[in-house]
Design a protein around this motif. Structure first.
Motif, PDB file in Angstrom:
ATOM      1  N   SER A 240       1.210   7.256  -1.114  1.00  0.00           N
ATOM      2  CA  SER A 240       1.633   6.775   0.201  1.00  0.00           C
ATOM      3  C   SER A 240       2.753   5.747   0.028  1.00  0.00           C
ATOM      4  CB  SER A 240       0.448   6.141   0.930  1.00  0.00           C
ATOM      5  OG  SER A 240       0.023   4.964   0.250  1.00  0.00           O
ATOM      6  N   GLY A 241       3.387   5.364   1.152  1.00  0.00           N
ATOM      7  CA  GLY A 241       4.486   4.405   1.072  1.00  0.00           C
ATOM      8  C   GLY A 241       4.048   3.070   0.511  1.00  0.00           C
ATOM      9  N   GLY A 242       2.864   2.583   0.941  1.00  0.00           N
ATOM     10  CA  GLY A 242       2.381   1.311   0.415  1.00  0.00           C
ATOM     11  C   GLY A 242       2.045   1.376  -1.057  1.00  0.00           C
ATOM     12  N   MET A 243       1.474   2.500  -1.508  1.00  0.00           N
ATOM     13  CA  MET A 243       1.158   2.650  -2.936  1.00  0.00           C
ATOM     14  C   MET A 243       2.434   2.723  -3.763  1.00  0.00           C
ATOM     15  SD  MET A 243      -2.083   5.274  -2.817  1.00  0.00           S
ATOM     16  CE  MET A 243      -2.297   5.264  -4.601  1.00  0.00           C
ATOM     17  N   ARG A 244       3.449   3.406  -3.248  1.00  0.00           N
ATOM     18  CA  ARG A 244       4.714   3.475  -3.994  1.00  0.00           C
ATOM     19  C   ARG A 244       5.321   2.079  -4.126  1.00  0.00           C
ATOM     20  NH1 ARG A 244       5.619   8.599  -1.267  1.00  0.00           N
ATOM     21  NH2 ARG A 244       6.654   7.512   0.455  1.00  0.00           N
ATOM     22  N   GLN A 245       5.259   1.297  -3.049  1.00  0.00           N
ATOM     23  CA  GLN A 245       5.836  -0.037  -3.128  1.00  0.00           C
ATOM     24  C   GLN A 245       5.072  -0.909  -4.117  1.00  0.00           C
ATOM     25  OE1 GLN A 245       8.562  -1.605  -3.065  1.00  0.00           O
ATOM     26  NE2 GLN A 245       8.923  -1.515  -0.851  1.00  0.00           N
ATOM     27  N   ARG A 246       3.750  -0.797  -4.133  1.00  0.00           N
ATOM     28  CA  ARG A 246       2.966  -1.559  -5.101  1.00  0.00           C
ATOM     29  C   ARG A 246       3.206  -1.052  -6.528  1.00  0.00           C
ATOM     30  NH1 ARG A 246      -2.901  -1.684  -2.336  1.00  0.00           N
ATOM     31  NH2 ARG A 246      -2.057   0.096  -1.192  1.00  0.00           N
ATOM     32  N   ALA A 247       3.481   0.255  -6.671  1.00  0.00           N
ATOM     33  CA  ALA A 247       3.819   0.785  -7.994  1.00  0.00           C
ATOM     34  C   ALA A 247       5.137   0.203  -8.496  1.00  0.00           C
ATOM     35  CB  ALA A 247       3.891   2.307  -7.943  1.00  0.00           C
ATOM     36  N   VAL A 248       6.099  -0.006  -7.570  1.00  0.00           N
ATOM     37  CA  VAL A 248       7.369  -0.624  -7.956  1.00  0.00           C
ATOM     38  C   VAL A 248       7.141  -2.071  -8.377  1.00  0.00           C
ATOM     39  CG1 VAL A 248       9.640  -1.328  -7.118  1.00  0.00           C
ATOM     40  CG2 VAL A 248       8.752   0.921  -6.521  1.00  0.00           C
ATOM     41  N   ILE A 249       6.270  -2.780  -7.670  1.00  0.00           N
ATOM     42  CA  ILE A 249       5.932  -4.149  -8.084  1.00  0.00           C
ATOM     43  C   ILE A 249       5.274  -4.136  -9.461  1.00  0.00           C
ATOM     44  CG2 ILE A 249       4.535  -6.173  -7.526  1.00  0.00           C
ATOM     45  CD1 ILE A 249       4.862  -5.478  -4.578  1.00  0.00           C
ATOM     46  N   ALA A 250       4.366  -3.176  -9.678  1.00  0.00           N
ATOM     47  CA  ALA A 250       3.719  -3.062 -10.988  1.00  0.00           C
ATOM     48  C   ALA A 250       4.733  -2.767 -12.082  1.00  0.00           C
ATOM     49  CB  ALA A 250       2.652  -1.966 -10.947  1.00  0.00           C
TER      50      ALA A 250
ATOM     51  N   VAL B 271      -2.168  -4.733  -9.019  1.00  0.00           N
ATOM     52  CA  VAL B 271      -1.589  -4.758  -7.667  1.00  0.00           C
ATOM     53  C   VAL B 271      -2.484  -4.018  -6.674  1.00  0.00           C
ATOM     54  CG1 VAL B 271       0.765  -5.011  -8.515  1.00  0.00           C
ATOM     55  CG2 VAL B 271      -0.161  -2.715  -8.167  1.00  0.00           C
ATOM     56  N   HIS B 272      -3.776  -3.877  -7.040  1.00  0.00           N
ATOM     57  CA  HIS B 272      -4.801  -3.348  -6.137  1.00  0.00           C
ATOM     58  C   HIS B 272      -4.608  -1.872  -5.788  1.00  0.00           C
ATOM     59  CE1 HIS B 272      -6.261  -7.432  -5.678  1.00  0.00           C
ATOM     60  NE2 HIS B 272      -5.052  -7.828  -5.291  1.00  0.00           N
ATOM     61  N   ILE B 273      -4.147  -1.087  -6.744  1.00  0.00           N
ATOM     62  CA  ILE B 273      -4.125   0.371  -6.574  1.00  0.00           C
ATOM     63  C   ILE B 273      -5.432   0.922  -7.119  1.00  0.00           C
ATOM     64  CG2 ILE B 273      -3.060   2.500  -7.405  1.00  0.00           C
ATOM     65  CD1 ILE B 273      -0.374   1.256  -7.130  1.00  0.00           C
ATOM     66  N   LYS B 274      -6.145   1.663  -6.285  1.00  0.00           N
ATOM     67  CA  LYS B 274      -7.428   2.214  -6.694  1.00  0.00           C
ATOM     68  C   LYS B 274      -7.226   3.364  -7.672  1.00  0.00           C
ATOM     69  CE  LYS B 274      -9.699   0.969  -2.341  1.00  0.00           C
ATOM     70  NZ  LYS B 274     -10.438   1.479  -1.153  1.00  0.00           N
TER      71      LYS B 274
ATOM     72  N   VAL C  99      -0.199  -9.019  -2.314  1.00  0.00           N
ATOM     73  CA  VAL C  99      -0.014  -8.723  -3.733  1.00  0.00           C
ATOM     74  C   VAL C  99       1.096  -9.579  -4.320  1.00  0.00           C
ATOM     75  CG1 VAL C  99       0.774  -6.957  -5.348  1.00  0.00           C
ATOM     76  CG2 VAL C  99      -0.946  -6.391  -3.629  1.00  0.00           C
ATOM     77  N   LEU C 100       2.204  -9.690  -3.601  1.00  0.00           N
ATOM     78  CA  LEU C 100       3.327 -10.485  -4.094  1.00  0.00           C
ATOM     79  C   LEU C 100       2.932 -11.947  -4.247  1.00  0.00           C
ATOM     80  CD1 LEU C 100       6.310 -10.468  -4.895  1.00  0.00           C
ATOM     81  CD2 LEU C 100       6.879 -10.854  -2.490  1.00  0.00           C
TER      82      LEU C 100
ATOM     83  N   VAL D  41      -0.205  -2.232   5.956  1.00  0.00           N
ATOM     84  CA  VAL D  41       0.256  -2.064   4.582  1.00  0.00           C
ATOM     85  C   VAL D  41       1.215  -3.194   4.210  1.00  0.00           C
ATOM     86  CG1 VAL D  41       1.455  -0.528   2.983  1.00  0.00           C
ATOM     87  CG2 VAL D  41      -0.044   0.427   4.740  1.00  0.00           C
ATOM     88  N   GLN D  42       2.020  -3.631   5.169  1.00  0.00           N
ATOM     89  CA  GLN D  42       2.936  -4.739   4.929  1.00  0.00           C
ATOM     90  C   GLN D  42       2.173  -5.985   4.491  1.00  0.00           C
ATOM     91  OE1 GLN D  42       5.125  -7.401   8.089  1.00  0.00           O
ATOM     92  NE2 GLN D  42       6.306  -5.516   7.813  1.00  0.00           N
ATOM     93  N   ARG D  43       1.078  -6.274   5.169  1.00  0.00           N
ATOM     94  CA  ARG D  43       0.285  -7.449   4.818  1.00  0.00           C
ATOM     95  C   ARG D  43      -0.299  -7.311   3.415  1.00  0.00           C
ATOM     96  NH1 ARG D  43      -1.745 -11.780   7.226  1.00  0.00           N
ATOM     97  NH2 ARG D  43      -0.769 -11.173   9.188  1.00  0.00           N
ATOM     98  N   GLU D  44      -0.714  -6.107   3.027  1.00  0.00           N
ATOM     99  CA  GLU D  44      -1.262  -5.891   1.688  1.00  0.00           C
ATOM    100  C   GLU D  44      -0.196  -6.146   0.618  1.00  0.00           C
ATOM    101  OE1 GLU D  44      -2.882  -2.024   1.506  1.00  0.00           O
ATOM    102  OE2 GLU D  44      -4.539  -2.426   2.888  1.00  0.00           O
TER     103      GLU D  44
END
Length: 604
Positions: A442-452, A425-428, A482-483, A475-478
């Motif tokens: 960050s908020g975007g990383m947490r959301q991508r972590a939930v997707i992961a 999900v593109h987390i560095k 990912v989705l 961040v919304q676009r990222e």
């Protein structure tokens, strides 16, 4: 009730309670004469063939007197429970009615009373109000009230922060109406369940008061009074205390176990087993879609008090497809997601003609089979990742838990999979992120972590409930990218819930528009500009774009959406619709208006 009957201890307790209640009705007429018959030649006799539990100081049969005393004992216990319940609920609700400082004083007084020994409080009240049955009832009622007050205050506080309470306060609804209409109906069931246990406590307390001489006075008698009279002869004829003591123990135990069983049954399920609700619209009989990963037909969600946030909703999501679910706040979008994921909060009830995930009908499976299927085939991405992630656990541990519980992976395998999914999900630097806590992201990383986290298994359906609401545009676009990549790579289906119709039109293939718990229009995303329902057109019209004249006020939809408890029988949008006609007093159903296009409107 089905849970009570299936539980051996609960069933035995229920039989015991019913037997006691029947005895309270038939005991005095059947055994009254024998209980009152005086035999001077049989004074203080032990157990024998004529008197199984012996006799008292006037030669009266103690077993018959115990059976007759059932009515008065249970009656007084019921009155004491009623006093304690009503007084406690009123006391516990006062802080929500009074100004903040006065409310704090009430809470402090309740805490003080809870800390005071209940029997001493009952005895003190009985002495002040006068010895006898009335004083004992008031004493036990006062002793029970602090416990109910504490429970009521705790339950009230648990729902006081709900959005519907905040909305009622914004609308200047009086505090008393908020309490009676919005709060008490939602906390009534735990209070009722606690009443059965309180009945057992009241019975034991009243018997103790009478045994000490502070309760029922001669010539009346309850079980405690019989124990008091027989106690002087217990060392000579021990059998004289057996009948009343056994009655007190059995009745108190029966009521307490019934209350405990009901409480466990309520806590062990999101909705009581065997309870169904009628569908809001006549059920359909469509053939199953072989390509669907999710198929829902006539889904209805209801809560006590006539609150029905979802009404006869039908929805299909196919593999590799993202379906958007849009509508104003309060239209039932999130409750639809909760119903699909089987996480509708108690005491909500769900009913559907068909709810199938990957072709498997959930209603036909056992709870364990449903949990296994949902845990491995469904991924939920919530609006607030901070609430979805445990702040006390590291990211890696939370993601690994999914693999260890549902796939039986070892700790090392689960950790390696967590690193791989975070990278996906593109987390560095995912190997470092797995060692971090949620607040360090960050908020975007947490959301991508939930997707992961949702991708730790092999989900066939992803439900994203407004996952970009709290994020900035970049961040919304990222997150949306990912989705989209996840759906394309895994060929899973996705249900994307949002109030932003612009985002939905870019991301989704199909769009379902909800209003007042119903789908009012379903159409391809690229056909949104050709929408036919007045509500869908109003949503699109209220969306500004680069060509919008900034000198003019923004377009709005007049009025407001009806609450889930106030939806009428006709078209719910009629009051806000400029095209409403006479036919709109009856409910329009979804009808086909072209390929992949359905509309629920008489005038469209």
């Amino acid at each position: 009730m089905r849970r009570l009957v299936k539980h051996p201890v609960g069933l035995a307790a229920a039989v015991l309670v019913v037997a006691m209640l029947l005895l309270a009705v038939v005991g005095p007429p059947l055994f009254g004469d024998r209980a009152d018959a005086i035999h001077p030649d049989r004074i203080n006799q032990g157990a024998g063939g004529a008197h199984w539990s012996g006799t008292d100081a006037l030669g009266r049969d103690l077993l018959a007197r115990t059976l007759v005393a059932t009515r008065l004992t249970l009656g007084l216990a019921f009155l004491a429970t009623l006093v304690g319940t009503c007084g406690g609920v009123l006391l516990g609700a006062l802080p929500s009615l009074l100004p903040r400082r006065a409310g704090r004083l009430v809470v402090a007084a309740v805490d003080l009373l809870v800390a005071f020994p209940a029997l001493l409080l009952a005895m003190f009240t009985a002495v002040v109000t006068g010895l006898g049955a009335r004083g004992a009832v008031l004493g036990i009622g006062v002793a029970l009230a602090p416990t109910f007050a504490r429970l009521t205050h705790t339950l009230t506080a648990s729902v006081a922060g709900a959005d519907y309470i905040a909305a009622a306060r914004m609308l200047q609804v009086p505090r008393r109406r908020i309490l009676t209409r919005h709060i008490l109906p939602n906390i009534a069931e735990p209070l009722i369940l606690n009443t059965a246990q309180a009945m057992g406590g009241a019975l034991l307390g009243l018997s103790a008061m009478s045994f000490l001489g502070m309760g029922v006075q001669a010539p009346s008698y309850d079980w405690g009074r019989l124990l008091n009279e027989a106690f002087g002869h217990v060392y000579v004829t021990p059998a004289v205390v057996v009948a009343p003591a056994l009655a007190v123990a059995l009745a108190g135990l029966g009521f307490m176990l019934v209350g405990d069983t009901f409480a466990k049954a309520a806590a062990g399920a999101t909705a009581p087993v065997g309870r169904t609700i009628p569908p809001a619209v006549p059920p359909t009989r469509d053939a199953p879609d072989p390509d669907a990963v999710l198929e829902v037909r006539d889904l209805t969600v209801a809560f006590p008090g006539g609150v029905t946030p979802v009404r006869g909703l039908s929805l299909t999501v196919r593999a590799g497809e993202i379906v958007g679910l849009v509508g104003e706040s309060g239209s039932g979008k999130s409750m639809t997601a909760a119903a699909i994921g089987q996480i509708v909060p108690y005491p909500g009830l769900t009913a559907s003609a068909r709810t199938a995930l990957c072709g498997v009908e959930l209603d036909s499976r056992t709870p364990a089979e449903r949990r296994a299927l949902l845990g491995s085939s469904l991924a939920m991405v919530f609006q607030d990742p901070t609430a979805a992630l445990n702040p006390a656990l590291r990211i890696g541990g939370q993601l690994a838990e999914v693999a260890t519980l549902h796939d039986g992976a070892t700790a090392a395998e689960a950790r390696a999979r967590a690193v791989e999914r975070l990278g996906r999900v593109h987390i560095k630097e995912p190997a470092q992120v797995v060692r971090q806590y949620p607040h360090e992201l960050s908020g975007g990383m947490r959301q991508r972590a939930v997707i992961a986290m949702g991708l730790m298994g092999t989900p066939r359906l992803i439900i994203a409930d407004e996952p970009t609401t709290a994020l900035d545009v970049t961040v919304q676009r990222e997150v949306l990218r990912v989705l989209r990549e996840v759906v394309d790579d895994s060929r899973a289906g996705a249900l994307f819930i949002s109030h932003d119709i612009a985002v939905v039109s870019e991301l989704c293939e199909r769009v379902a528009v909800m209003y007042a718990g119903r789908v009012v229009e379903e159409l391809p995303a690229d056909a949104l500009r050709r929408a036919r329902h007045p509500y869908t057109r109003a949503l699109i019209g209220s969306l500004p774009d680069m060509g919008t004249d900034r000198a003019l006020p923004l377009a709005t939809i007049p009025g407001r959406q009806p609450s889930p408890a106030d939806v009428g029988d006709g078209c719910p949008f009629a009051d806000r619709c400029a095209s409403a006609g006479e036919r709109c007093t009856s409910l329009p159903l979804l009808t086909a208006r072209g390929a992949g296009h359905q509309v629920a409107c008489w005038e469209a």
